[in-house]
Motif scaffolding. Structure first.
Motif, PDB file in Angstrom:
ATOM      1  N   GLN A  74       2.138  11.272  -3.066  1.00 23.07           N
ATOM      2  CA  GLN A  74       0.884  10.556  -2.876  1.00 23.07           C
ATOM      3  C   GLN A  74      -0.305  11.513  -2.993  1.00 23.07           C
ATOM      4  N   ASN A  81      -3.458   2.487  -3.338  1.00 25.53           N
ATOM      5  CA  ASN A  81      -2.680   3.706  -3.554  1.00 25.53           C
ATOM      6  C   ASN A  81      -1.371   3.448  -4.298  1.00 25.53           C
ATOM      7  N   LYS A 120      -3.465  11.675  -5.619  1.00 32.34           N
ATOM      8  CA  LYS A 120      -4.868  11.752  -5.203  1.00 32.34           C
ATOM      9  C   LYS A 120      -5.584  12.894  -5.931  1.00 32.34           C
ATOM     10  N   HIS A 151       0.822  -1.202   0.000  1.00 30.44           N
ATOM     11  CA  HIS A 151       0.000   0.000   0.000  1.00 30.44           C
ATOM     12  C   HIS A 151       0.870   1.273   0.000  1.00 30.44           C
ATOM     13  N   GLY A 152       0.470   2.249  -0.834  1.00 31.15           N
ATOM     14  CA  GLY A 152       1.105   3.551  -0.784  1.00 31.15           C
ATOM     15  C   GLY A 152       2.517   3.584  -1.324  1.00 31.15           C
ATOM     16  N   ASP A 180      -7.887   9.001   5.613  1.00 26.52           N
ATOM     17  CA  ASP A 180      -7.238   7.694   5.716  1.00 26.52           C
ATOM     18  C   ASP A 180      -6.798   7.439   7.147  1.00 26.52           C
ATOM     19  N   THR A 225     -10.619   4.089   4.861  1.00 25.22           N
ATOM     20  CA  THR A 225     -11.002   5.464   4.543  1.00 25.22           C
ATOM     21  C   THR A 225     -12.394   5.736   5.077  1.00 25.22           C
ATOM     22  N   SER A 259      -7.652   3.090  -5.117  1.00 19.37           N
ATOM     23  CA  SER A 259      -6.796   4.164  -5.637  1.00 19.37           C
ATOM     24  C   SER A 259      -5.702   3.645  -6.557  1.00 19.37           C
ATOM     25  N   ASN A 260      -6.121   2.937  -7.591  1.00 19.42           N
ATOM     26  CA  ASN A 260      -5.222   2.493  -8.651  1.00 19.42           C
ATOM     27  C   ASN A 260      -5.889   2.799  -9.996  1.00 19.42           C
TER      28      ASN A 260
END
Length: 848
Positions: A832, A570, A836, A545-546, A668, A663, A594-595
């Protein structure tokens, strides 16, 4: 003389022959005698028939028995049964008097007509650690009238303990320990009548072990009628209720007493006249009063004292300093406070010290003894420096100082002398570890290293030579650069957590082959996810993640059949929905948020898919089409999650806790732990269309549901009203119409306007728009609409339940003027937040 010499040789030979013949005859006679008297044909046949009634399964308790050999392998016809493994006979009568089949890998049903009951002279029977497949303990066991020792523990017996077991008056020891007291189908139950007779009739019993046996209906007061010759009483996890008589502590011969897992049981510890022979005392998870009495210091023979989860408060009694024979002291998970007394570090024989999970504060004293093997001071409020005398604990194997307020710089060479150290946990303090150590420095036995939040800026180089490393957790530091090659060479390594650092570059193609956990979230890794997950891959948790990962989700993940958590949220992954993950039988958490995933979300199989899935997050992608009804109707784990009334349970591997980013209203949060009863569906910010399916109402265990920012149409189904565990709901920004169903009452009323706004066709409570054209009176939620838009609505969502929102939000701080409960995982990470913003821009453009 010469004649004598000539004759003497033959005579001597004759004499020798005679002696040998006599000896041979005696041997034959003895052999005949032993065949006749050491193993009767009937008993041997009974044992052989008993053997054939079971199969041998070497997977039964293989992790506990530590062997791969069944004692019954030596049981063969034509061989004296008294020489068989596990069989003992009387030297005079030849009858079988003892049978020890512990860990013999027996698998099958134990029948009431078993030939074992032909062994009328049995005095000792041990059937522990086998699998009798939920059989009941046969009432025919009363036929063993001479039985002194009976052990049927951990052998998968279930059901009622037969009353006939109380008709064994010669029993000296009885062990009925249950194998799994969390599973009702494997539960042994001891009812009041049987228990009363058991206590009354067993006048000779010295050892009574009932661990894990359900005794909820048994009256604890009958324990006062036990034999005064009792030396051991084990009632671990026996679900007792009521008041336990403290007269048990005055039994003159009691040496070992274990009582735990009975939340509805109270026991008043005596203020005087304890049983002085006590050597082991374990009291766990019950009401023992708020204070530990000073009288406990009278137990001068005590060697092990464990008082866990008892809600004790105040300071440790100073009288404990009198217990100079103590080798183990556990006071964990209470509310003890004050400073740790100096004498606790001077007890001469102490090997295990566990005052963890309390409210101890202040500094800790220097250590003046060297006997400690296990030391756990974690989760207190201890402060100051770590005493340098810790280097004198040369026998130390386990060290946990995590989650305190220890500060100052720590030189790693402080631990150089601890050559027996296997586990070191220093996470979550205010420490700064220094690396001023020789490159050749190593701790040869080191297996588990937890150094989260230790202000590290580089990988600890001394670990390069720790070849037995199994767990390496270096999360929440400032480590930069690439993953070093030597980490990839640690093939005993099972847990690797490098999350929340400043690592860059590509994830290495070659990873330790026995990894169970790979957590690299919140770094700056880029490129493709490695495609080479081999067959037999043992990963249980993969968290990326992220980061800035690209490309496709590798299909080789299907080789990781044990995978429980997959989180690639993410990133920049561009792929269709990975329906091939359906073949993973244990997958519980799937996060693709979030991809650049796109297309329809639909199953390719007729059979049930994702049966254990509890968390699904597909938000902020480009998925389209109807909501995935076929998947939803097979989410069995969201329909009826087992709720244990005891302590909460979390997803973990050993002491390593899984984490998860969720979320709520655009914010988050990182859950530091994932409750096993937590379930949620988050499908927002996609292009799903059509109606909300009724089947969602069957997901009775859902804690959260977010379908916002899609193109959903038609009415809200009344079936959502059955989601009584729901703590947050967001259906906003869709095209829903009609009246909000009356069934959505109770806790749904706390969700307010924010859960429904952006659906111009909706009307009814709690909206200000009524369905008859007449406005409804403003509510608290409506008056504070601006307040809600800021995001504070999350605080009161589902306040009646509150398990998730109230307890599991991780850490809460003020940051940049945001609400104090808000923590964005990506605060201060421009790459990041920029991504977004770009994704939000795409959503606006798409909808316009």
């Amino acid at each position: 003389m010469r004649i004598f010499t000539k004759l003497s040789a033959p005579l001597c030979l004759l004499f020798v022959f005679f002696c040998l013949k006599t000896a041979f005859s005696s041997s034959i006679h003895a052999s005949s005698f032993s065949t006749t008297h050491l193993c009767s044909h009937e008993e041997a046949l009974a044992l052989l028939q008993f053997k054939t009634s079971f199969s041998i399964d070497y997977t039964v308790w293989e992790n506990y028995c530590g062997q791969n050999y069944s004692k019954m392998e030596s049981w063969k016809e034509g061989i004296d049964c008294c020489s068989w493994d596990g069989v003992s006979c009387d030297n005079v009568t030849g009858h079988v008097i003892a049978l020890n089949l512990s860990c013999s890998f027996l698998y099958g049903t134990f029948r009431s007509n078993s030939t074992l009951f032909f062994l009328k002279n049995l005095q000792s029977l041990n059937l522990s650690w086998n699998d009798f497949r939920h059989s009941k303990i046969p009432s025919e066991i009363s036929q063993f009238t001479r039985l002194k020792h009976l052990d049927v523990s951990f052998s998968q017996f279930s059901g009622q303990v037969p009353e006939e077991i109380a008709h064994l008056p010669k029993l000296v020891s009885l062990n009925l320990s249950s194998s799994d007291f969390y599973d009702d189908s494997l539960e042994l139950i001891l009812e009041t009548t049987t228990f009363k007779n058991l206590v009354h009739n067993l006048s000779e019993v010295r050892e009574l072990v009932l661990g894990g046996v359900n005794m909820a209906s048994a009256n604890p007061r009958f324990f006062m009628n036990l034999s005064s010759s009792l030396t051991t009483l084990d009632l671990s996890n026996s679900v007792l209720r009521g008041n336990f008589p403290n007269s048990i502590f005055r039994f003159p011969n009691l040496k070992n007493f274990f009582l735990s897992g009975s939340e509805n049981l109270t026991i008043d510890l005596p203020s005087s006249n304890w049983s002085s022979p006590l050597q082991q005392l374990y009291l766990h998870d019950m009401d023992c009063g708020r204070r530990l009495p000073e009288s406990i210091g009278d137990l001068k023979s005590l060697q092990s004292l464990s008082l866990v989860y008892n809600n004790f408060r105040g300071q440790i009694p100073s009288s404990l300093a009198n217990l100079t024979q103590l080798t183990s002291l556990s006071l964990s998970n209470n509310q003890f406070s004050g400073v740790l007394p100096p004498w606790i570090f001077t007890l001469p024989l102490l090997e295990d010290l566990y005052p963890n999970h309390n409210k101890f504060q202040g500094q800790i004293n220097q250590f003046s003894q060297k006997s400690l093997i296990h030391l756990d001071l974690s989760n207190n409020k201890l402060q100051g420096s770590i005493p340098n005398s810790i280097a004198n604990l040369v026998n130390l194997s386990y060290l946990d100082l995590s989650s305190n307020h220890f500060s100052d710089f720590v030189e790693l060479d402080m631990f150089l002398a601890l050559q027996n150290l296997e586990t070191i946990i220093l996470s979550s303090n205010n420490l700064s570890l220094r690396m001023n150590v020789d490159a050749n420095f190593t701790l040869p036995k080191l297996t588990d290293v937890f150094l989260s939040s230790c202000n590290l800026s580089e990988f600890p180089n001394f670990l390069r030579h720790s070849n037995g490393l199994q767990s390496l957790v270096l999360s929440k530091n400032s480590i930069h650069g690439n993953i070093p090659e030597w980490i990839c060479e640690k093939d005993d390594l099972k847990i690797l957590d490098l999350s929340h650092n400043n690592l860059i570059g590509k994830i290495p193609n070659r990873l330790p082959k026995f990894l169970s956990v790979l957590n690299l979230q919140a770094n700056y890794f880029d490129g493709n996810i490695p495609f080479g997950f081999p067959e037999g891959c043992g990963l249980q948790n993969l968290n990326l993640h992220g980061n800035q990962m690209e490309g496709l989700l590798p299909r080789s993940l299907v080789n990781c059949s044990m995978l429980e958590v997959l989180d690639v949220g993410n990133n920049n992954i561009s792929d269709t929905f990975p329906h091939w993950l359906e073949s993973l039988p244990d997958l519980q958490v799937l996060v693709l948020r979030s991809n650049k995933f796109h297309g329809f979300v639909q199953s390719t199989k007729e059979s049930p898919s994702f049966p254990k899935l509890r968390v699904l997050d597909l938000s902020s992608n480009d998925f389209r089409g109807p909501l995935p009804v076929r998947y939803i109707e097979n989410f069995k784990a969201m329909m009826d999650i087992y709720r244990d009334e005891g302590s909460p349970e979390y997803m973990n591997i050993g002491s390593y806790q899984y984490s998860l980013v969720v979320t709520l209203k655009g914010f988050d949060y990182e859950l530091q732990r994932i409750l096993t009863i937590f379930s949620s569906i988050h499908l927002s910010n996609n292009m799903f269309e059509g109606e909300i399916p009724d089947v969602i109402g069957k997901l009775s265990s859902l804690k959260g549901l977010n379908l916002s920012h899609n193109n959903l149409t038609r009415h809200i189904p009344p079936s959502l009203g059955t989601l009584t565990d729901l703590e947050w709901l967001d259906l906003s920004s869709n095209e829903l119409v009609g009246k909000i169903p009356d069934e959505l009452g109770n806790q749904f009323n706390t969700f307010g306007n924010g859960s429904y706004e952006g659906n111009n066709g909706l009307c009814g409570i709690p909206l200000s728009k009524s369905c008859d054209g007449i406005g409804t009176p403003p509510s608290f939620f409506q008056e504070k609409d601006e307040f809600w838009r800021f995001g504070w609505r999350v605080v009161v969502l589902g306040y009646g339940c509150g398990v998730f929102v109230g307890l599991e939000m991780g850490y809460h701080v003020f940051r940049a003027g945001k609400p104090k409960w808000f923590v964005s995982l990506f605060d201060g990470r421009p790459s990041q937040s920029g991504r977004k913003m770009r994704k939000a821009r795409r959503l606006v453009q798409r909808r316009s």
